[in-house]
Design a protein around this motif. Structure first.
Motif, short mmCIF file in Angstrom:
data_model
loop_
_atom_site.label_atom_id
_atom_site.label_comp_id
_atom_site.label_asym_id
_atom_site.label_seq_id
_atom_site.Cartn_x
_atom_site.Cartn_y
_atom_site.Cartn_z
N ASN A 19 125.14 54.71 100.24
CA ASN A 19 123.68 54.70 100.04
C ASN A 19 122.98 56.00 100.42
N TYR A 20 123.71 56.93 101.08
CA TYR A 20 123.09 58.17 101.54
C TYR A 20 124.00 59.36 101.28
N ASP A 21 123.38 60.49 100.97
CA ASP A 21 124.09 61.76 101.02
C ASP A 21 124.00 62.23 102.47
N CYS A 22 125.13 62.36 103.14
CA CYS A 22 125.16 62.59 104.58
C CYS A 22 125.38 64.06 104.91
N LEU A 23 124.47 64.61 105.70
CA LEU A 23 124.52 66.01 106.11
C LEU A 23 124.88 66.07 107.59
N LEU A 24 126.00 66.72 107.89
CA LEU A 24 126.45 66.92 109.26
C LEU A 24 126.43 68.41 109.57
N TYR A 25 126.11 68.78 110.80
CA TYR A 25 126.12 70.20 111.16
C TYR A 25 126.45 70.35 112.63
N ASP A 26 126.90 71.54 113.00
CA ASP A 26 127.20 71.86 114.39
C ASP A 26 126.02 72.57 115.03
N LEU A 27 125.59 72.08 116.17
CA LEU A 27 124.48 72.69 116.90
C LEU A 27 124.82 74.13 117.30
N ARG A 28 123.78 74.92 117.49
CA ARG A 28 123.93 76.33 117.87
C ARG A 28 124.77 76.47 119.15
N THR A 31 108.84 63.67 116.90
CA THR A 31 107.44 63.84 117.32
C THR A 31 106.87 65.18 116.88
N MET A 32 107.73 66.19 116.74
CA MET A 32 107.26 67.51 116.32
C MET A 32 107.04 67.58 114.81
N TYR A 33 107.90 66.89 114.05
CA TYR A 33 107.83 66.94 112.58
C TYR A 33 107.99 65.53 111.99
N PRO A 34 107.07 64.61 112.32
CA PRO A 34 107.21 63.23 111.83
C PRO A 34 107.18 63.13 110.31
N GLU A 35 106.52 64.10 109.66
CA GLU A 35 106.45 64.08 108.20
C GLU A 35 107.80 64.32 107.54
N LYS A 36 108.78 64.78 108.31
CA LYS A 36 110.10 65.07 107.75
C LYS A 36 111.12 63.95 108.02
N VAL A 37 110.68 62.89 108.71
CA VAL A 37 111.61 61.82 109.10
C VAL A 37 111.17 60.49 108.49
N GLU A 38 112.06 59.88 107.73
CA GLU A 38 111.80 58.57 107.15
C GLU A 38 112.07 57.48 108.19
N ARG A 39 113.26 57.48 108.74
CA ARG A 39 113.65 56.57 109.81
C ARG A 39 114.63 57.32 110.73
N SER A 40 114.67 56.91 112.00
CA SER A 40 115.49 57.62 112.97
C SER A 40 116.35 56.64 113.76
N MET A 76 120.76 61.55 104.88
CA MET A 76 120.80 61.23 106.29
C MET A 76 121.46 62.40 107.02
N VAL A 77 120.76 62.96 108.01
CA VAL A 77 121.29 64.07 108.79
C VAL A 77 121.79 63.54 110.13
N PHE A 78 122.94 64.04 110.57
CA PHE A 78 123.57 63.60 111.81
C PHE A 78 123.55 64.74 112.83
N VAL A 79 123.17 64.41 114.06
CA VAL A 79 123.09 65.40 115.14
C VAL A 79 124.02 64.97 116.27
N MET A 125 117.64 60.11 109.91
CA MET A 125 118.31 60.87 110.97
C MET A 125 119.10 59.93 111.87
N ASN A 126 120.32 60.35 112.20
CA ASN A 126 121.13 59.64 113.19
C ASN A 126 121.61 60.67 114.20
N SER A 127 121.25 60.49 115.46
CA SER A 127 121.56 61.48 116.49
C SER A 127 122.14 60.78 117.71
N HIS A 128 122.90 61.56 118.51
CA HIS A 128 123.67 60.96 119.60
C HIS A 128 123.55 61.75 120.89
N SER A 129 123.36 61.04 122.01
CA SER A 129 123.40 61.62 123.35
C SER A 129 122.40 62.78 123.48
#
Length: 295
Positions: A68-77, A131-140, A45-48, A116-120
């Protein structure tokens, strides 16, 4: 892409945290893994995070979901620890560009498909990415996002005020008594931990001027008003949209309107919370997320 995984720390709760730097489209991006040690491979699960913030405020949510998930967090550019290089980049601050950053990050880490879990503002990036890469997203999961109407006077006023807010940031703010609480008061309905408030103010002060200002103009714009409803309607992956009942940054009504555009979007509104329901009412937020994820 250069991938430099640095420190590994195992917390007392048996939650493992690894941090690293990876070069993505010319920018060194900070990222961290939060997971529970073991040989069983889990989905990722990636967090934005949102405007002016960093991955730090997602940690408690990631720790709670790491069973239940390996969680990936990152800082936006341009935010948090993902500092812009001295030489100018041939990249804009359009939210679509941030979605491309996410694609490059996942590719660089060898991740084919994620939750994916994203905020604001980050949830706008998340919706675009879906919408750009739906093949890369299981659930959002989109937290505190929605669609709004264009009002030139209101937008111009917001940009002017936002420009002053971004320009006049000083490190000594952190030494002012009650500054973190005053800074966060507009974003919260319920109190959160004092250290979390301080972290928010630190992230805001340290955000790159160009990135902070640029994303104000791209997040609240005529283009966004015209683009985002279409993108919400195009989402093809199962999506949960969570709003805070008392949110004055992105009012719940905006989330409800976005959810109406697509039967793939499930809508939840958390009572007595504002712009950070995952911190203001962690238990309720996590219960809705787990129900959506079917566990």
């Amino acid at each position: 892409m250069e991938n430099n995984l640095s420190t590994t720390e195992t917390k007392p709760e048996e939650i493992e945290q690894e941090t690293g730097i990876i070069k993505v489209r010319g920018v060194d991006h900070y990222y961290e893994w939060i997971r529970q040690p073991g040989i069983i491979e889990k989905p990722v699960m990636v967090f934005v995070h949102g405007w002016g913030g960093s991955a730090r405020y997602w940690r408690s949510t990631a720790e709670a979901l790491s069973d239940n998930y390996d969680c990936l967090l990152y800082d936006l550019r341009g935010f948090g620890r993902s500092k812009l290089p001295e030489n100018p980049l041939n990249l804009s601050y359009d939210l679509e560009e941030y979605a491309e950053d996410l694609k490059a990050l996942l590719d660089g880490l060898g991740l084919d498909k994620v939750y994916m879990n994203s905020h604001s503002m980050g949830a706008s990036v998340g919706a675009l990415f879906s919408t750009m890469y739906p093949e890369k997203v299981e659930r959002s999961i989109l937290t505190c996002n929605g669609i709004f109407e264009y009002n030139k006077l209101a937008f111009d006023t917001f940009h002017l005020f936002g420009g002053y807010v971004v320009k006049f940031r000083y490190n000594w703010f952190l030494k002012v008594p009650f500054a973190p609480r005053l800074f966060m008061s507009r974003f919260l309905h319920r109190p959160i931990d004092k250290l979390e408030k301080i972290a928010f103010l630190e992230d805001f002060i340290l955000a790159d001027y160009e990135a902070a200002l640029g994303t104000i103009y791209t997040s609240v714009s005529k283009k966004a008003v015209e683009t985002m409803p279409k993108k919400f309607a195009e989402i093809s992956v199962p999506t949960l949209l969570v709003s805070g009942e008392k949110d004055i940054i992105i009012p719940a009504a905006m989330g409800r309107e976005a959810a109406k555009l697509n039967d793939k979007i499930e809508y939840v509104e958390i009572a007595k919370t504002a712009h950070f329901p995952m911190l203001e009412d962690k238990e309720t937020y996590l219960s809705h997320v787990r129900e959506f994820l079917n566990y």
